[in-house]
Design a protein around this motif. Sequence first.
Motif, PDB file in Angstrom:
ATOM      1  N   ILE A   1       0.917  -1.018   0.060  1.00 35.44           N
ATOM      2  CA  ILE A   1      -0.092  -0.092  -0.029  1.00 35.44           C
ATOM      3  C   ILE A   1       0.978   1.094  -0.126  1.00 35.44           C
ATOM      4  N   SER A   2       0.690   2.064  -1.024  1.00 37.29           N
ATOM      5  CA  SER A   2       1.523   3.152  -1.081  1.00 37.29           C
ATOM      6  C   SER A   2       0.829   4.354  -0.334  1.00 37.29           C
ATOM      7  N   ILE A   3       1.713   4.847   0.730  1.00 36.22           N
ATOM      8  CA  ILE A   3       1.277   5.875   1.643  1.00 36.22           C
ATOM      9  C   ILE A   3       2.602   6.787   1.757  1.00 36.22           C
ATOM     10  N   ASP A   4       2.594   7.918   0.824  1.00 31.69           N
ATOM     11  CA  ASP A   4       3.789   8.776   0.856  1.00 31.69           C
ATOM     12  C   ASP A   4       3.561  10.074   1.575  1.00 31.69           C
ATOM     13  N   GLY A   5       3.123  10.010   2.937  1.00 29.69           N
ATOM     14  CA  GLY A   5       2.849  11.163   3.651  1.00 29.69           C
ATOM     15  C   GLY A   5       1.815  10.725   4.871  1.00 29.69           C
ATOM     16  N   THR A   6       2.010  11.425   5.965  1.00 27.68           N
ATOM     17  CA  THR A   6       1.052  11.070   7.051  1.00 27.68           C
ATOM     18  C   THR A   6       0.152  12.342   7.566  1.00 27.68           C
ATOM     19  N   THR A   7       0.221  13.421   6.712  1.00 24.32           N
ATOM     20  CA  THR A   7      -0.669  14.315   6.672  1.00 24.32           C
ATOM     21  C   THR A   7      -1.276  14.537   5.304  1.00 24.32           C
TER      22      THR A   7
ATOM     23  N   ILE B   1      -5.574   5.333   4.854  1.00 23.78           N
ATOM     24  CA  ILE B   1      -5.658   4.601   6.151  1.00 23.78           C
ATOM     25  C   ILE B   1      -7.001   3.637   6.458  1.00 23.78           C
ATOM     26  N   GLU B   2      -7.916   4.103   5.923  1.00 21.87           N
ATOM     27  CA  GLU B   2      -9.376   3.259   6.031  1.00 21.87           C
ATOM     28  C   GLU B   2      -9.212   1.981   5.333  1.00 21.87           C
ATOM     29  N   GLY B   3      -8.556   1.979   4.195  1.00 23.71           N
ATOM     30  CA  GLY B   3      -8.496   0.934   3.477  1.00 23.71           C
ATOM     31  C   GLY B   3      -7.569  -0.197   3.988  1.00 23.71           C
ATOM     32  N   THR B   4      -6.667   0.263   4.499  1.00 22.11           N
ATOM     33  CA  THR B   4      -5.637  -0.308   5.295  1.00 22.11           C
ATOM     34  C   THR B   4      -6.111  -1.024   6.419  1.00 22.11           C
ATOM     35  N   LYS B   5      -6.834  -0.379   7.226  1.00 29.26           N
ATOM     36  CA  LYS B   5      -7.377  -1.135   8.171  1.00 29.26           C
ATOM     37  C   LYS B   5      -8.577  -2.156   8.108  1.00 29.26           C
ATOM     38  N   THR B   6      -9.277  -1.962   6.943  1.00 28.55           N
ATOM     39  CA  THR B   6     -10.375  -2.709   6.436  1.00 28.55           C
ATOM     40  C   THR B   6      -9.699  -4.221   6.079  1.00 28.55           C
ATOM     41  N   ILE B   7      -8.793  -4.200   5.190  1.00 27.66           N
ATOM     42  CA  ILE B   7      -8.062  -5.314   4.841  1.00 27.66           C
ATOM     43  C   ILE B   7      -7.312  -6.031   5.953  1.00 27.66           C
ATOM     44  N   ILE B   8      -6.837  -5.313   6.961  1.00 29.97           N
ATOM     45  CA  ILE B   8      -6.284  -6.136   7.970  1.00 29.97           C
ATOM     46  C   ILE B   8      -7.160  -6.732   8.981  1.00 29.97           C
ATOM     47  N   ALA B   9      -8.397  -6.086   9.324  1.00 31.35           N
ATOM     48  CA  ALA B   9      -9.469  -6.481  10.079  1.00 31.35           C
ATOM     49  C   ALA B   9     -10.119  -7.669   9.281  1.00 31.35           C
ATOM     50  N   LYS B  10     -10.374  -7.610   7.890  1.00 36.15           N
ATOM     51  CA  LYS B  10     -11.016  -8.719   7.083  1.00 36.15           C
ATOM     52  C   LYS B  10     -10.053  -9.987   7.081  1.00 36.15           C
ATOM     53  N   ARG B  11      -8.884  -9.743   7.063  1.00 38.66           N
ATOM     54  CA  ARG B  11      -7.967 -10.812   7.340  1.00 38.66           C
ATOM     55  C   ARG B  11      -7.930 -11.590   8.674  1.00 38.66           C
ATOM     56  N   LYS B  12      -8.016 -10.799   9.608  1.00 40.27           N
ATOM     57  CA  LYS B  12      -8.284 -11.395  10.987  1.00 40.27           C
ATOM     58  C   LYS B  12      -9.613 -12.191  11.011  1.00 40.27           C
ATOM     59  N   GLU B  13     -10.624 -11.661  10.288  1.00 39.54           N
ATOM     60  CA  GLU B  13     -12.016 -11.976  10.585  1.00 39.54           C
ATOM     61  C   GLU B  13     -12.091 -13.409   9.921  1.00 39.54           C
ATOM     62  N   LEU B  14     -11.361 -13.511   8.835  1.00 40.02           N
ATOM     63  CA  LEU B  14     -11.397 -14.792   7.974  1.00 40.02           C
ATOM     64  C   LEU B  14     -10.346 -16.031   8.344  1.00 40.02           C
ATOM     65  N   LYS B  15      -9.686 -15.417   9.511  1.00 42.09           N
ATOM     66  CA  LYS B  15      -8.553 -16.283  10.192  1.00 42.09           C
ATOM     67  C   LYS B  15      -7.549 -16.647   8.935  1.00 42.09           C
ATOM     68  N   SER B  16      -7.171 -15.833   8.318  1.00 39.49           N
ATOM     69  CA  SER B  16      -6.187 -16.092   7.203  1.00 39.49           C
ATOM     70  C   SER B  16      -4.728 -15.375   7.578  1.00 39.49           C
ATOM     71  N   THR B  17      -3.673 -15.991   7.055  1.00 38.86           N
ATOM     72  CA  THR B  17      -2.311 -15.440   7.348  1.00 38.86           C
ATOM     73  C   THR B  17      -2.057 -14.544   6.111  1.00 38.86           C
ATOM     74  N   PHE B  18      -2.656 -14.556   4.943  1.00 41.15           N
ATOM     75  CA  PHE B  18      -2.401 -13.737   3.972  1.00 41.15           C
ATOM     76  C   PHE B  18      -3.679 -12.812   3.465  1.00 41.15           C
ATOM     77  N   PRO B  19      -3.565 -11.668   2.797  1.00 34.87           N
ATOM     78  CA  PRO B  19      -2.065 -11.202   2.372  1.00 34.87           C
ATOM     79  C   PRO B  19      -1.226 -10.357   3.436  1.00 34.87           C
ATOM     80  N   ARG B  20       0.093 -10.411   3.340  1.00 36.02           N
ATOM     81  CA  ARG B  20       0.869  -9.555   4.231  1.00 36.02           C
ATOM     82  C   ARG B  20       0.744  -8.171   3.711  1.00 36.02           C
ATOM     83  N   VAL B  21       0.682  -7.388   4.633  1.00 40.22           N
ATOM     84  CA  VAL B  21       0.412  -5.973   4.389  1.00 40.22           C
ATOM     85  C   VAL B  21       1.467  -4.931   4.562  1.00 40.22           C
ATOM     86  N   TYR B  22       1.842  -4.430   3.599  1.00 38.03           N
ATOM     87  CA  TYR B  22       3.003  -3.532   3.925  1.00 38.03           C
ATOM     88  C   TYR B  22       2.736  -2.073   3.220  1.00 38.03           C
ATOM     89  N   PHE B  23       3.090  -1.029   4.251  1.00 38.45           N
ATOM     90  CA  PHE B  23       2.955   0.254   3.845  1.00 38.45           C
ATOM     91  C   PHE B  23       4.340   0.403   2.738  1.00 38.45           C
TER      92      PHE B  23
END
Length: 340
Positions: free
Chosen positions: A151-157, A174-196
């Motif tokens: 996930i491309s994130i080239d600034g924090t403001t 930020i919202e998209g990142t949180k959503t994919i990480i939450a869905k990965r946890k919900e589905l009890k999956s190891t993937f995808p690995r998510v990187y900024f």
Amino acid sequence: MLADFHETHYLLKHLTRRRFRNARRLFKSFRRSRKGGPPEQHPMPIALSVEPTTACNLGCPECPSGLKQFTRPTGNLKEGMLDQLLDEIGKDLVYLTFYFQGEPFIHPDMTQLIAKANSRGIFTATSTNAHFINEKSAEAIVESGLNRLIISIDGTTQEVYESYRKKGKLEKVIEGTKTIIAKRKELKSTFPRVYFQFLVVKPNEHQIEDVKKLGKEVGVDGVHFKTAQVYDYENGNPLIPTIDKYARYRQNADGKWGIKNLLDDQCWKMWHSAVVTWDGRVVPCCFDKDATHQMGQVGAESFEEIWRGEMYSNFRSALLRSRSEIEICKNCSEGTKVWA
């Protein structure tokens, strides 16, 4: 970008005898070529980049896709083309990146494309600006089996982020990142690995520590810092960082700027990987953004014929003779530090 434990485990688990033998032969072929051997390539590539689309919702200043500067047409990859590629070289492929130019998730069937490759035991990755990740798409991404999501994130403001990611909204990233990480946890999956991925340029270099902190807060699996390619650098460029380790360029004694690259007459990319555009043009690497060096056309001939054909052989020979004479190689990262 190095693989983490889970990615390494996946790669090793799916490294069949055929893939291992092909990779070993490929490396030997590359070493022979460096010692003056023939440029002909008999092993098949172990990595492939396939372009889902050239369309993009942003307008980044150093990106021909965002700036709409292509001479080649815009369009979406057809599933049949991917099927042909997987049928031909899927048993040898280890790594498939669904990205070249454009925003991959603009493609309406992006997750189906990923699933096709994943079903063959191929490690899959893509890079996104995260503006199209929502509850529904996040579930589809996890279920597709995607291994790595950058996930491309080239600034924090917002101000700094949009100074490069024109038309972009940081809150969506930020919202998209949180959503994919939450869905990965919900589905009890190891993937995808998510990187900024933080592309370091002068306007954002003061936020390096801030993005590390943000990454921890959001819960990504890592934050990686990438050096930036710029096109007009000889007289300096406002995007070149002042922190030397994050810059691909340096100022020379005559005041001019140059790339920190000896441009040795070799290139591992020409032996282990290739790029296929959305409409089936096979090009040497990701630096040929406008597909000016077309090696062949998927569908008109087999990938094997292209990979071992005269166009590729001539290009590899030219590179081994004098890489600095090839335009797309003059600003290339092969031999330059990409990840800082």
